[in-house]
Write an enzyme that holds these catalytic residues in place. Structure first.
Site, mmCIF file in Angstrom:
data_model
loop_
_atom_site.group_PDB
_atom_site.id
_atom_site.type_symbol
_atom_site.label_atom_id
_atom_site.label_comp_id
_atom_site.label_asym_id
_atom_site.label_seq_id
_atom_site.Cartn_x
_atom_site.Cartn_y
_atom_site.Cartn_z
ATOM 1 C CB CYS A 1 44.364 36.403 34.243
ATOM 2 S SG CYS A 1 45.376 37.889 34.530
ATOM 3 C CG HIS B 1 41.836 36.978 38.520
ATOM 4 N ND1 HIS B 1 42.476 35.792 38.249
ATOM 5 C CD2 HIS B 1 42.680 37.970 38.106
ATOM 6 C CE1 HIS B 1 43.650 36.040 37.693
ATOM 7 N NE2 HIS B 1 43.800 37.348 37.597
#
Length: 502
Positions: A325, A426
């Site tokens: 991310c 994630h």
């Protein structure tokens, strides 16, 4: 409602354990936290975002995470400001003073979710935030006693004996509450006890006589308990034997979703280390750059700590690098935040190890995803997780994706030399097959399988068993009354005198 005398007293853990205990007894139970401040979050079944602790509590209750379980989430972007998420969606960013004025609006959202939950569940277990005795935060409070008073909710106070001063914490908290708030507190729970109960008993008797409130249980210190952290990093390295892979990760000032690395931290053959500010950067086989709530600020911090030359040296010597991310965004040539969504508007150069650039856009991407991951030298393996990001990345590097998602999209990038992997997913390491493939790619093939989901479930059951043994459920039911009392008595009736499941 479970309130703590301090942060990290055990509120999240007690609520999670009670959710599992009640759910195992056939009770329709749901968790609830009116307002949470955390950078670890999860994507819900209704497409929103809530604190990770409430997602864990939902798992404990046998429910898919829902935005009603945490209607207000604050994600700090600086020491004085935060992104405000209402019913799972980012609505604004406010400094502390402006948010104080916004609290009546936030409270309306809290009460809306509360109404739906009490109508749909037999028992709702509420988690407070920090301490109810923080005098400067009592005006317009929606997280602790302000909420409890608004909905007429009984309260249990939990305190951590392991940090010391447990009697002062409990008595001092009671002294600082108003008379109506004091009356709302029905009893105490003492957490993380290790020692001789006989030596503690006189203190418990004094506490009950001093406050007129019962001690509902003394919970033991459960060594090695794995539960998803709400925010704090694990404060100690797990004891392991011989390891086969060295992994390090920087602790950004605004690190987010660091639970992504739990599978590495818990793996018995991985020597995993968080590297904090001012610490030397040791040699490693794999460097992981985790998520960040303020990517440009954290990248500047990374450079100030000497990570950029260390990363380049690591790559020259054949080490592997993963960015997740915000960490993925740092790997590109350029970062742009034209609207100042994470701070001052403007841009900066990235690390430049992937040929791409990232622009922050106002609409946050929120999705639970699954797909297949392919790293050099390995067959495609299943991967699952979730996306939470405002950045949109573009560039030639994305032509060689790290994963293909089931919705038809490609995700991330894998460098041509196979040393660098970036992703927006994630939970990259959570699936056992994906974890094994990534560890093999990093240089540790044939390692033991680690199933994070199975470990979480086992530890939730272990926690629930511990609560059944340590809490006086009948006395707790007497304190609470109503549907919650009936539910607890049903569960208490299914345990033997030792408190373990019959």
């Amino acid at each position: 409602m479970v309130q703590g005398t301090t942060s990290d007293a055990g509120k999240s853990t007690l609520v999670a354990g009670l959710c599992r205990l009640l759910a195992r007894g056939g009770v329709r139970v749901a968790p609830f936290k009116p307002q949470n401040m955390a950078l670890n979050s999860a994507v819900t079944v209704d497409g929103g975002e809530i604190g990770r602790a409430q997602a864990l509590q939902a798992v404990a209750a046998g429910l898919p995470p829902h935005t009603d379980f945490n209607p207000v989430l604050l994600k700090p972007a600086s020491d004085v400001g935060a992104q405000v998420i209402i019913h799972g969606k980012a609505v604004t960013s406010l400094d502390a003073r402006a948010y104080h004025d916004y609290k009546p609006t936030a409270m309306a959202a809290v009460l809306e979710s509360w109404g739906r939950l009490v109508a749909g569940y037999e028992c709702v277990l509420v988690e407070g935030a920090g301490s109810p005795a923080e005098i400067n935060l009592r005006d317009r409070d929606i997280a602790n006693m302000g909420f409890a008073e608004a909905v007429d909710c009984p309260v249990i106070l939990i305190a951590d004996i392991d940090r010391g001063g447990v009697f002062a914490h409990l008595v001092g908290t009671m002294e600082l509450l108003s008379p109506s708030e004091q009356a709302r507190v029905k009893g105490f729970v003492i957490n993380r006890f290790r020692g001789d109960m006989g030596l503690l008993r006189s203190g418990l008797e004094w506490l009950e006589a001093r406050t007129g409130r019962p001690v509902l249980g003394v919970l033991p210190y459960l060594h090695g308990l794995f539960l998803d952290a709400e925010d704090a990093l694990a404060d100690a390295r797990a004891e392991k034997g011989e390891t086969r892979l060295r992994v390090i990760a920087p602790v950004f000032p605004r690190i987010s979703n660091h639970t992504d690395l739990d599978a590495l931290r818990l793996h018995p053959q991985v020597d995993f280390r968080w590297i904090g500010p001012g610490q030397a950067i040791p040699p490693a086989d794999l460097i992981v750059l985790p998520g960040s709530k303020s990517v440009q600020a954290d990248l500047a911090w990374l450079r100030g700590q000497g990570w950029e030359p260390a990363i380049r040296r690591h790559l020259r010597y054949g080490g592997k690098l993963i960015g997740i991310c915000g960490g993925f965004q740092m790997l590109g040539r350029r970062l742009e935040d034209p609207a100042g969504l994470e701070g001052s508007s403007g841009g900066m150069d990235g690390l430049g190890v992937l040929d791409m650039e990232t622009v922050l856009e106002a609409e946050k991407q929120l999705a639970n995803v699954c797909g297949t991951l392919r790293v050099d030298g390995a067959a495609a393996v299943p991967v699952r997780g979730y996306e939470i990001h405002m950045g949109v990345s573009r560039g030639p590097a994305l032509g060689r994706p790290a994963a293909t998602l089931d919705d038809g999209r490609s995700d991330g990038a894998l460098s041509e030399d196979g040393q660098i992997l970036g992703t927006y997913v994630h939970g990259l390491f959570d699936h056992p097959e994906a974890l094994a493939a990534l560890l093999g790619w990093a240089g540790a093939g044939g390692v033991a399988a680690v199933d994070l989901d199975a470990r979480r479930e086992a530890d939730l059951d272990r926690l629930a068993d511990s609560l059944a043994a340590a809490l006086d459920l009948d006395r707790l039911a007497d304190c609470l009354g109503g549907a919650a009392a009936a539910a607890l008595r049903r569960v208490a009736g299914r345990t033997n005198p030792a408190g373990m499941p019959a």
